[in-house]
Design an enzyme around this catalytic site. Structure first.
Site, PDB file in Angstrom:
ATOM      1  N   GLU A 299      52.091  35.105  44.080  1.00 33.69           N
ATOM      2  CA  GLU A 299      52.655  35.346  42.749  1.00 33.69           C
ATOM      3  C   GLU A 299      53.773  36.379  42.778  1.00 33.69           C
ATOM      4  O   GLU A 299      53.830  37.290  41.955  1.00 33.69           O
ATOM      5  CB  GLU A 299      51.540  35.759  41.775  1.00 33.69           C
ATOM      6  CG  GLU A 299      50.466  34.681  41.626  1.00 33.69           C
ATOM      7  CD  GLU A 299      49.383  34.996  40.599  1.00 33.69           C
ATOM      8  OE1 GLU A 299      49.135  36.178  40.331  1.00 33.69           O
ATOM      9  OE2 GLU A 299      48.786  34.030  40.092  1.00 33.69           O
ATOM     10  N   LYS A 373      38.308  35.083  46.174  1.00 32.99           N
ATOM     11  CA  LYS A 373      37.824  34.815  44.818  1.00 32.99           C
ATOM     12  C   LYS A 373      36.670  33.814  44.871  1.00 32.99           C
ATOM     13  O   LYS A 373      36.664  32.919  45.717  1.00 32.99           O
ATOM     14  CB  LYS A 373      38.936  34.253  43.933  1.00 32.99           C
ATOM     15  CG  LYS A 373      39.984  35.293  43.541  1.00 32.99           C
ATOM     16  CD  LYS A 373      40.948  34.771  42.470  1.00 32.99           C
ATOM     17  CE  LYS A 373      41.980  35.853  42.151  1.00 32.99           C
ATOM     18  NZ  LYS A 373      42.915  35.462  41.064  1.00 32.99           N
ATOM     19  N   ASP A 378      40.926  30.054  40.192  1.00 32.76           N
ATOM     20  CA  ASP A 378      41.235  31.355  39.616  1.00 32.76           C
ATOM     21  C   ASP A 378      40.270  31.785  38.521  1.00 32.76           C
ATOM     22  O   ASP A 378      40.625  31.743  37.342  1.00 32.76           O
ATOM     23  CB  ASP A 378      42.669  31.333  39.060  1.00 32.76           C
ATOM     24  CG  ASP A 378      43.175  32.727  38.738  1.00 32.76           C
ATOM     25  OD1 ASP A 378      42.471  33.693  39.074  1.00 32.76           O
ATOM     26  OD2 ASP A 378      44.270  32.846  38.168  1.00 32.76           O
ATOM     27  N   GLU A 406      39.200  37.752  31.738  1.00 32.81           N
ATOM     28  CA  GLU A 406      40.488  37.075  31.556  1.00 32.81           C
ATOM     29  C   GLU A 406      40.335  35.662  30.996  1.00 32.81           C
ATOM     30  O   GLU A 406      40.994  35.301  30.026  1.00 32.81           O
ATOM     31  CB  GLU A 406      41.231  37.028  32.899  1.00 32.81           C
ATOM     32  CG  GLU A 406      42.525  36.242  32.825  1.00 32.81           C
ATOM     33  CD  GLU A 406      43.305  36.267  34.139  1.00 32.81           C
ATOM     34  OE1 GLU A 406      42.808  36.831  35.130  1.00 32.81           O
ATOM     35  OE2 GLU A 406      44.417  35.709  34.154  1.00 32.81           O
TER      36      GLU A 406
HETATM   37  O1  GCW Z   1      44.110  35.389  37.470  1.00 36.30           O
HETATM   38  C1  GCW Z   1      45.378  35.697  37.906  1.00 36.30           C
HETATM   39  C2  GCW Z   1      45.914  36.578  36.848  1.00 36.30           C
HETATM   40  C3  GCW Z   1      46.956  37.551  37.321  1.00 36.30           C
HETATM   41  C4  GCW Z   1      46.410  38.290  38.533  1.00 36.30           C
HETATM   42  C5  GCW Z   1      46.087  37.267  39.612  1.00 36.30           C
HETATM   43  C6  GCW Z   1      45.477  37.897  40.856  1.00 36.30           C
HETATM   44  C7  GCW Z   1      46.777  40.544  39.246  1.00 36.30           C
HETATM   45  O2  GCW Z   1      46.395  35.773  35.814  1.00 36.30           O
HETATM   46  O3  GCW Z   1      47.225  38.428  36.257  1.00 36.30           O
HETATM   47  O4  GCW Z   1      47.292  39.283  39.007  1.00 36.30           O
HETATM   48  O5  GCW Z   1      45.172  36.346  39.133  1.00 36.30           O
HETATM   49  O6  GCW Z   1      44.284  37.766  41.011  1.00 36.30           O
HETATM   50  O7  GCW Z   1      46.184  38.476  41.647  1.00 36.30           O
END
Ligand code: GCW
Length: 694
Positions: A299, A373, A378, A406
């Protein structure tokens, strides 16, 4: 003009929770910073509730509780010495011959005396909080001896806190609890008492490490490693008495950004020297510094790919600099292409972590922890567990959870995540009966990567925005201490501490109501949001509320592929992206076919017709309607139940939750109507029960 900080809520450590301890005669024996913390805790409790406290040496005093370091010398008090020997005997009997270690403790009863023994000061502190949790039961004469040691050495929270306010993400990225506890508008927030209070709460939950800045490291935050290291040292000083070590998110490009070098190439000598020297300076200032956390090539964050190097090269560079000081690198596996084209069906974000990292298994230094993760995409409300956990036997893997909500209602919704984490931890990636995710995180002899979570805390007076979201934080800490524990039992523990029965008019009603509201709230949330594991039907950007097609044609990936005939992502080997094949044979086979794939992740793995019949007997389309209607009804019931607590509990807690439940009902209704209408319009299939779909 004087400004007053709003009163900060005591969370799971209200004074009342110390009543039982505070009314006792307590002897603390041993020396050390954390022993002083124990003494301080006991002294405050005793000052409030009429007990007494002595610090060794003490003579002929009668005590109810002894908290002693095993190595501390003999005391001229026969009763205390007898209790200590009884504790030693009990330990020899129930122990496995292993020492209690840095953080373990023993609790035993000897006649009228409760004794807590530990090898090291941190163990004594954890033992003390155990006594607090047990309340009067800690003094029950019939209580058998117990030995406790954390299954995981590192139990870590990541703060996604920015030092400078980010133009889009604000002070805390994905933060739903006000500003940061540490930072405000580019500077330290300056309230170290609050930081200390935070450390105290964390220690009582079992957490022993935190990173203090966002994994997305911008210019100001990068400076924490060098020019602004003093700000980090202040936080470390405030947290040290509670046994919490500080880690830092760093930019992989730091040698360029901060060191003025022309490259951050991990194989460049100058770059290596820079990291070695910089890291040495960090340890000069913070001797117990934990290590670095890195989000690289993800990202928009810089990483080794820029230099044609891989992630083992990148992680090992930092690991080498940290190794002489005992530090670790947490290297995130969250690496994927966020510039996708929805027309291209060959890219699958779910595959990315496995594809990038499994070829590197065995190449990471021993002080690298690969932080993965829980799901392959996500932090969705439901995902299959990431196949990476079963694919890297020669790498230390940490499970990364998201306590900050989130994608699960952003602390405006009640969504108790314990049951979900419990499912993830118990998942057996090699097939039923085999090793679990908890086993992988624990590793051989506790050498695994541990548990990490993105925290949900901020400078909000309730710490977590939604007062009931405190339970998620507490549960994370307790599961990190013991990942095999039943999360509902942990929730119960949280309730007893947070709403002490001795201070509640009708404790049974409070407990029952909280259980009714919270126990199944994650599944309720799942029912009124995205169906059957498909995920990501959230509003793009802020990720709150429904937007079924919000991401469908965006560069971040495509998630549901709904058309007039069906919905879901084909991730099978036979006809889809092949993601199902990343699992060991048992699950690869189960997930491969819609006939065997579990309902709750069906649409994650398969594109099926709306008429497809689920294992639960319902068609996909009818299931979507039913769960969405049911989910909203459940939230309305939650709100009704909550109202029965009016006048029973702290009115500020009552009001805050009541307010948020109104929003939860509104938002859940929005979800129901948008999702149902969307699928009704696509499919043309009416609801079998003829309920209102717009
Ligand atoms: O879930 C996504 C989020 C981002 C986050 C990213 C991550 C810190 O939308 O805001 O950035 O994951 O885990 O790095």
């Amino acid at each position: 003009m004087e400004t007053h900080e709003p009163r900060v809520h005591a969370a799971w450590l209200p004074p009342e929770a110390f009543r039982s301890l505070g009314a006792r005669r307590v002897l603390v024996h041993g020396e050390g910073l954390l022993v002083d913390t124990v003494l301080d805790e006991v002294s405050r409790a005793c000052a409030r509730y009429g007990g007494r406290v002595w610090h060794s040496p003490s003579w002929d005093v009668d005590v109810d509780l002894v908290l002693a370091l095993r190595g501390a010398g003999e005391l001229p008090n026969p009763a205390v010495e007898a209790a200590r020997s009884a504790g030693e005997a009990a330990l020899a009997e129930i122990g496995d011959g292993e020492p209690l270690g840095e953080e373990g403790f023993l609790l035993d009863r000897d006649g009228e005396v409760t004794v807590v023994l530990a090898d090291a000061p941190a163990g004594l502190l954890y033992g003390l909080f155990h006594v607090v949790r047990l309340c009067a039961a800690a003094f029950d004469p019939a209580r058998p001896p117990e030995r406790h040691r954390p299954a995981l050495r590192r139990r870590m929270l990541n703060h996604w806190d920015n030092v400078a306010v980010h133009p889009v993400m604000g002070q805390v990225e994905r933060g739903y609890a006000g500003g940061s506890i540490f930072w405000r508008d580019g500077r330290p927030r300056g309230d170290l008492a609050r930081v200390r209070a935070y450390g105290r709460l964390l220690a009582a939950s079992g957490v022993n490490a935190i990173s203090v800045n966002n994994v997305n490291v911008a210019r100001t935050e990068a400076l924490l490693l060098t020019d602004r290291l003093g700000d980090v040292a202040e936080i470390a000083d405030a947290l040290r008495p509670y046994g919490i070590r500080v880690h830092l998110s760093v930019s992989f490009a730091a040698p360029v950004l901060l060191g003025g070098l022309s490259t951050a190439d991990p194989l460049d000598e100058g770059v290596r020297d820079w990291w070695v020297a910089t890291t040495r300076r960090v340890y000069d200032r913070i001797p117990d510094f934990g290590g670095y956390l890195v989000k690289a090539d993800s990202e928009g964050q810089p990483g080794p790919f820029t230099y044609g190097r891989d992630h083992a090269d990148g992680a090992n560079l930092l690991a080498e600099a940290l190794a002489p000081h005992g530090g670790v690198v947490h290297w995130r596996a969250f690496v994927y292409d966020h510039h996708q084209d929805w027309r291209d069906r060959s890219t699958d974000r779910a595959r990315a972590a496995y594809d990038h990292f499994t070829p590197l298994d065995g190449r990471f230094r021993t002080n690298v922890v690969l932080q993965v993760k829980y799901g392959p995409v996500d932090f969705q409300t439901r995902e299959p567990v990431s196949p990476v956990f079963a694919a890297m036997p020669a790498t230390r893997l940490a499970l990364e959870l998201q306590v900050t909500q989130e994608y699960t209602g952003q602390q405006r919704h009640i969504c108790h995540l314990g049951p979900w984490w419990g499912e993830v931890l118990r998942f057996a990636p090699w097939g039923p009966g085999g090793r679990t995710i908890a086993d992988v995180a624990v590793g051989e002899a506790g050498a695994g990567g541990g548990l990490v979570a993105v925290t949900n805390t901020g400078d909000d007076p309730f710490w977590t925005g939604h007062p009931l979201a405190q339970a998620n934080l507490y549960t994370f800490g307790r599961l990190a201490w013991d990942p095999w524990r039943d999360p509902t039992e942990v929730l119960d523990e949280w309730m007893t501490l947070t709403f002490p029965p001795s201070a509640t008019a009708d404790p049974e009603l409070v407990r029952r109501t909280l259980h009714e509201i919270m126990d199944d709230s994650w599944r309720t949330y799942e029912r009124y949001t995205a169906p059957l594991g498909v995920g990501f039907m959230v509003h793009p950007g802020d990720h709150y509320g429904p937007d079924v097609d919000g991401y469908e044609y965006s560069r971040w990936g495509t998630y549901h592929f709904a058309d007039r005939d069906g919905v879901g992502v084909d991730r099978s080997r036979a006809s889809g992206t092949g993601f199902a094949g990343q699992y060991p044979p048992y699950w690869a086979q189960v997930y491969e076919s819609p006939r065997t794939c579990p309902d709750e992740v069906l649409l994650f793995f398969h594109h099926v017709p709306y008429s497809h019949v689920l294992h639960n007997g319902s068609t996909v389309i009818q299931h979507i309607y039913d769960t969405h209607f049911a989910g909203v009804e459940e939230v309305e019931t939650m709100r009704r139940r909550w109202r029965t607590l009016n006048g029973m509990i702290d009115p500020t807690v009552y009001e805050r939750v009541a307010e948020r439940l109104d929003e939860q009902v509104r938002c859940a209704t929005e979800w129901r109507d948008q999702v149902n209408t969307y699928f009704f319009r696509k499919s043309g299939v009416p609801d079998a029960q003829g309920r209102r779909i717009y």
